[in-house]
Design an enzyme around this catalytic site. Structure first.
Site, short mmCIF file in Angstrom:
data_model
loop_
_atom_site.label_atom_id
_atom_site.label_comp_id
_atom_site.label_asym_id
_atom_site.label_seq_id
_atom_site.Cartn_x
_atom_site.Cartn_y
_atom_site.Cartn_z
N GLN A 138 2.11 -5.91 -3.30
CA GLN A 138 2.38 -5.93 -1.86
C GLN A 138 3.69 -5.21 -1.54
O GLN A 138 4.00 -4.22 -2.19
CB GLN A 138 2.38 -7.37 -1.32
CG GLN A 138 1.00 -8.01 -1.24
CD GLN A 138 0.60 -8.74 -2.51
OE1 GLN A 138 1.39 -9.37 -3.17
NE2 GLN A 138 -0.66 -8.66 -2.84
N LYS A 178 2.54 2.21 -5.04
CA LYS A 178 3.32 1.73 -6.19
C LYS A 178 2.62 2.00 -7.51
O LYS A 178 3.26 2.29 -8.51
CB LYS A 178 3.59 0.22 -6.04
CG LYS A 178 4.47 -0.14 -4.86
CD LYS A 178 4.71 -1.63 -4.77
CE LYS A 178 3.46 -2.42 -4.49
NZ LYS A 178 2.84 -2.12 -3.17
N GLY A 185 -4.23 -3.90 -5.06
CA GLY A 185 -4.94 -2.91 -5.86
C GLY A 185 -4.06 -1.69 -6.07
O GLY A 185 -3.57 -1.12 -5.11
N HIS A 186 -3.84 -1.32 -7.31
CA HIS A 186 -3.05 -0.14 -7.63
C HIS A 186 -3.98 0.96 -8.11
O HIS A 186 -4.71 0.79 -9.08
CB HIS A 186 -2.00 -0.46 -8.69
CG HIS A 186 -0.88 -1.29 -8.17
ND1 HIS A 186 0.09 -1.85 -8.98
CD2 HIS A 186 -0.57 -1.67 -6.91
CE1 HIS A 186 0.95 -2.53 -8.24
NE2 HIS A 186 0.56 -2.44 -6.99
N ASP A 218 0.82 -1.22 0.00
CA ASP A 218 0.00 0.00 0.00
C ASP A 218 0.85 1.27 0.00
O ASP A 218 0.42 2.32 0.48
CB ASP A 218 -0.95 0.04 1.21
CG ASP A 218 -1.81 -1.21 1.31
OD1 ASP A 218 -2.37 -1.61 0.28
OD2 ASP A 218 -1.91 -1.78 2.42
#
Length: 431
Positions: A225, A16, A40-41, A13
């Site tokens: 991650q 990235k 999730g990006h 988180d």
């Protein structure tokens, strides 16, 4: 040619997605090398938000080739939904811009059911998984019984594999966890439909990557991650089921280690984590809640509130060692504006002894008490700053102190979610 691995330096988180999207403006290829749709990006470009779970963040760049490597575990339904949404928006007009490795393993209904059932059975000792089936799928992969993307294209062989696995998975679901069994016939029909839908995207991504490297193209490797969720190097067992560190870019995408030139560690200006496990710098009071609200610290995949605390230089030094970091990104510096002072953990005390090194065991980390150094705060709104020299003196000194504590240069500072809200101190993509 320049090759760059972008890796999370904390518990995930770290932002990235924003950084990979920003870097992708100079990349010819973006390759995702591990994890699944438990990541999730979130990307914000010209005010429009895009949340990606499997498709590499370079997809918003016209002409960029985006590879999902064999180290990723793929939920076909999630991937198809993402691809369809990108096609509908006009972002993905050419299917050849997204290639999925036929060797990537597939998440099916029983993997999700087992993930949830096991967490429920663990009760108080639950790891805090997202329940997406990631762990059970990696388990099948390592046990050499998994189903891969290429198998979805072979209906006859797929039927045998589904029937074999369904008997085994349903036994555990019914007799160990007292859950309803999975319908093998329905799984097979859905898997065949997934195969037909994904067929235009399936390729030997390792060969495409090798060709790009031989042609001298810029390649960006994108992880999911973060370092401390790595199954080998993280805070085990409160980790994910794959290797998140930079070295996994090789095995998860299909290149040799000599191809990697630079490794960019991505960190927030503070620290967050989701799920269980020790968190030495966590602030469970008003300051932590302030960080959560100001930083919108809620999971892009699950919506879960993130635990928040102060920057931990001990962690970042460990991340620098494990990943071989050549540079850092500091995200969300703007969130710290308005604080009278900003603490940084520079060391720990464990059982009364000071240490500058990240402990090896979970028990030691649980007993670690951070040793803080307090930096002066600043009041200015940083969201419009685009040059490092325009940062307030206190903010600039905070960044410089991180550099000195970690012994890694900070190349990039982010002051907002937008692609343009990025301050470059040195180009991370330099050869």
């Amino acid at each position: 040619m320049a090759t760059l691995v972008a890796v999370g330096a904390q518990w995930g988180d770290e932002g990235k997605g924003k950084i990979v999207d920003w870097l992708a403006t100079r990349a010819d290829v973006v390759a995702r090398y591990q994890g699944g749709n438990n990541a999730g990006h979130t990307l914000v470009v010209e005010g429009e938000q895009t949340v990606l779970h499997l498709v590499p963040a370079g997809v918003l760049q016209p002409g960029t080739l985006n590879l999902i490597g064999p180290g990723v575990v793929v939920d076909p339904a999630v991937l198809i939904t993402e691809l369809d949404a990108l096609v509908a928006r006009g972002v993905l007009r050419d299917p050849s811009r997204v290639r999925v490795s036929g060797r990537a393993h597939v998440i099916l209904d029983w993997n999700v059911a087992l993930d949830k059932a096991r967490e429920e059975t663990r009760k108080q000792s639950a790891i805090g998984t997202t329940g997406r089936g990631i762990g059970p799928t990696y388990e099948d992969k390592v046990a050499r019984r998994g189903i891969r993307v290429a198998d979805l294209l072979d209906a006859a062989a797929l039927r045998d594999a589904v029937e074999r696995l369904a008997a085994e998975k349903n036994f555990e679901l019914e007799h160990v966890h007292h859950w309803a069994p999975v319908d093998a016939a329905a799984v097979y029909e859905k898997a065949c439909a997934y195969g037909r839908k994904l067929a235009p995207y399936v390729d030997h991504t390792g060969r495409l990557l090798d060709r790009a490297l031989r042609q001298g193209k810029n390649v960006l490797f994108e992880g999911a991650q973060g370092t401390f969720l790595d199954v080998d190097h993280g805070t085990y067992p409160y980790v994910t089921s794959s290797n998140c560190v930079a070295g996994a870019a090789c095995t998860g995408s299909g290149i040799g280690p000599t191809a990697i030139q630079r490794v960019l560690g991505i960190s927030k200006a503070y620290t967050t984590r989701v799920g269980g496990g020790p968190f030495p710098t966590e602030d469970e009071g008003a300051a932590g809640e302030n960080l959560r609200q100001r930083g919108s610290e809620f999971g892009a995949t699950t919506g879960r509130p993130r635990r928040c605390g102060w920057l931990d230089a001990v962690m970042l030094r460990e991340a620098a060692t494990v990943n071989g970091l050549t540079a850092l990104v500091i995200n969300k510096l703007d969130i710290l504006s308005g604080l009278p002072e900003v603490p940084i953990a520079v060391a720990y005390t464990i059982d009364g002894k000071r240490t500058d090194e990240f402990p090896m065991t979970l028990g030691e980390l649980a007993r670690a008490v951070p040793v803080y150094e307090s930096m002066p705060g600043w009041d200015a709104d940083l969201s419009g700053v685009r040059r490092v020299e325009d940062l307030p003196d206190a903010a600039r000194r905070y960044v410089e102190r991180i550099e000195s504590l970690v012994d890694v240069p900070v190349d990039v500072v982010s002051v907002g979610p937008g692609r343009d809200q990025t301050i470059t101190r040195s180009d991370p993509f330099r050869a």
